[in-house]
Design a protein around this motif. Sequence first.
Motif, PDB file in Angstrom:
ATOM      1  N   THR A  75      39.108  52.254  35.262  1.00 31.27           N
ATOM      2  CA  THR A  75      39.141  50.874  35.725  1.00 31.27           C
ATOM      3  C   THR A  75      39.264  49.917  34.544  1.00 31.27           C
ATOM      4  OG1 THR A  75      36.728  50.606  35.646  1.00 31.27           O
ATOM      5  CG2 THR A  75      37.673  51.432  37.701  1.00 31.27           C
ATOM      6  N   SER A  76      39.897  48.790  34.785  1.00 32.12           N
ATOM      7  CA  SER A  76      40.015  47.732  33.792  1.00 32.12           C
ATOM      8  C   SER A  76      39.698  46.403  34.468  1.00 32.12           C
ATOM      9  CB  SER A  76      41.420  47.700  33.192  1.00 32.12           C
ATOM     10  OG  SER A  76      41.544  46.644  32.251  1.00 32.12           O
ATOM     11  N   LYS A  77      38.804  45.617  33.847  1.00 33.55           N
ATOM     12  CA  LYS A  77      38.392  44.350  34.441  1.00 33.55           C
ATOM     13  C   LYS A  77      38.440  43.236  33.402  1.00 33.55           C
ATOM     14  CE  LYS A  77      35.402  46.758  37.724  1.00 33.55           C
ATOM     15  NZ  LYS A  77      34.036  46.935  38.261  1.00 33.55           N
ATOM     16  N   ASN A  78      38.758  42.032  33.879  1.00 34.54           N
ATOM     17  CA  ASN A  78      38.846  40.870  32.991  1.00 34.54           C
ATOM     18  C   ASN A  78      37.466  40.388  32.555  1.00 34.54           C
ATOM     19  OD1 ASN A  78      41.687  40.222  32.764  1.00 34.54           O
ATOM     20  ND2 ASN A  78      41.630  39.719  34.952  1.00 34.54           N
ATOM     21  N   ARG A  79      37.374  40.018  31.286  1.00 34.68           N
ATOM     22  CA  ARG A  79      36.194  39.373  30.734  1.00 34.68           C
ATOM     23  C   ARG A  79      36.684  38.188  29.905  1.00 34.68           C
ATOM     24  NH1 ARG A  79      34.312  42.267  33.963  1.00 34.68           N
ATOM     25  NH2 ARG A  79      32.658  43.829  33.746  1.00 34.68           N
ATOM     26  N   VAL A  80      36.222  36.981  30.222  1.00 39.47           N
ATOM     27  CA  VAL A  80      36.752  35.785  29.549  1.00 39.47           C
ATOM     28  C   VAL A  80      35.621  34.829  29.166  1.00 39.47           C
ATOM     29  CG1 VAL A  80      38.328  33.835  29.699  1.00 39.47           C
ATOM     30  CG2 VAL A  80      38.874  35.948  30.906  1.00 39.47           C
ATOM     31  N   PHE A  81      35.512  34.535  27.883  1.00 33.98           N
ATOM     32  CA  PHE A  81      34.615  33.481  27.397  1.00 33.98           C
ATOM     33  C   PHE A  81      35.471  32.260  27.083  1.00 33.98           C
ATOM     34  CE2 PHE A  81      32.746  31.251  23.705  1.00 33.98           C
ATOM     35  CZ  PHE A  81      31.574  30.797  24.317  1.00 33.98           C
ATOM     36  N   SER A  82      35.027  31.076  27.497  1.00 33.62           N
ATOM     37  CA  SER A  82      35.822  29.867  27.309  1.00 33.62           C
ATOM     38  C   SER A  82      34.977  28.716  26.778  1.00 33.62           C
ATOM     39  CB  SER A  82      36.497  29.456  28.614  1.00 33.62           C
ATOM     40  OG  SER A  82      35.528  29.136  29.597  1.00 33.62           O
ATOM     41  N   VAL A  83      35.623  27.836  26.042  1.00 35.19           N
ATOM     42  CA  VAL A  83      35.008  26.584  25.592  1.00 35.19           C
ATOM     43  C   VAL A  83      36.049  25.481  25.794  1.00 35.19           C
ATOM     44  CG1 VAL A  83      33.395  27.581  23.935  1.00 35.19           C
ATOM     45  CG2 VAL A  83      35.723  27.040  23.201  1.00 35.19           C
ATOM     46  N   GLY A  84      35.564  24.264  26.074  1.00 35.30           N
ATOM     47  CA  GLY A  84      36.524  23.197  26.264  1.00 35.30           C
ATOM     48  C   GLY A  84      35.863  21.854  26.469  1.00 35.30           C
ATOM     49  N   VAL A  85      36.689  20.886  26.822  1.00 37.35           N
ATOM     50  CA  VAL A  85      36.242  19.520  27.081  1.00 37.35           C
ATOM     51  C   VAL A  85      36.910  19.053  28.364  1.00 37.35           C
ATOM     52  CG1 VAL A  85      35.858  18.946  24.660  1.00 37.35           C
ATOM     53  CG2 VAL A  85      38.104  18.546  25.686  1.00 37.35           C
ATOM     54  N   GLY A  86      36.422  17.936  28.879  1.00 41.39           N
ATOM     55  CA  GLY A  86      37.009  17.404  30.100  1.00 41.39           C
ATOM     56  C   GLY A  86      36.561  15.990  30.368  1.00 41.39           C
TER      57      GLY A  86
END
Length: 203
Positions: free
Chosen positions: A189-200
């Motif tokens: 199995t392969s699964k997405n892992r995403v860490f994010s930083v941002g502004v808004g």
Amino acid sequence: MKRKLLSIAAALCFIAGAKAQTSYGLKAGVNFAKYKISGGNTTYTSDANTSFYITGFADMPVAPNFSLQPGVSLQGKGGKVSAGEFGLNEDAKDDLMYIEIPLNLVYYVPTGDAGKVFFGAGPYAGFGIHAKASKGNYSESGSFGDAGIKTFDAGLNLLAGYKLTNGFLINAGYGLGLTNMYKDIEGVTSKNRVFSVGVGYQF
């Protein structure tokens, strides 16, 4: 009849008030995306592939300090394997682009006149729209099906940040993919892992 009319009027006023409280916002930033691959007793997490995200959302208060935030998001994901791993002589990476529908429940903690700290979590559903595989100077683009990856993805979002009184947002998040991305590979199995930083900004 008068009581019914008064009840209907009160309900309409409540709905109008709730709509008046709804605000809208935009967020954008950087994604550090990885694959988590598991098979048998072995687990491998790829290196981070740097991409981006853009999200439009509505903030709908449902209780004091709590809001429901549905949205639409363009999310860059994928993964990277550095040269030297698995016998590769060049870096290899996948760039995957999704359109996602997140639905987060957000809790706000007032911090005085400056703004509010917020924490949130909720599910997301995504649809893959473009896949690109690269190795060294060579790259190939196509559909998710051509890449042997499922188009549909779903998982859980975690988010935190700070909202200033002027509407400016500083935020971070983590996307925990729960769907196996592979179409035809048995036992892996392969699964997405995403860490994010941002502004808004929330209007």
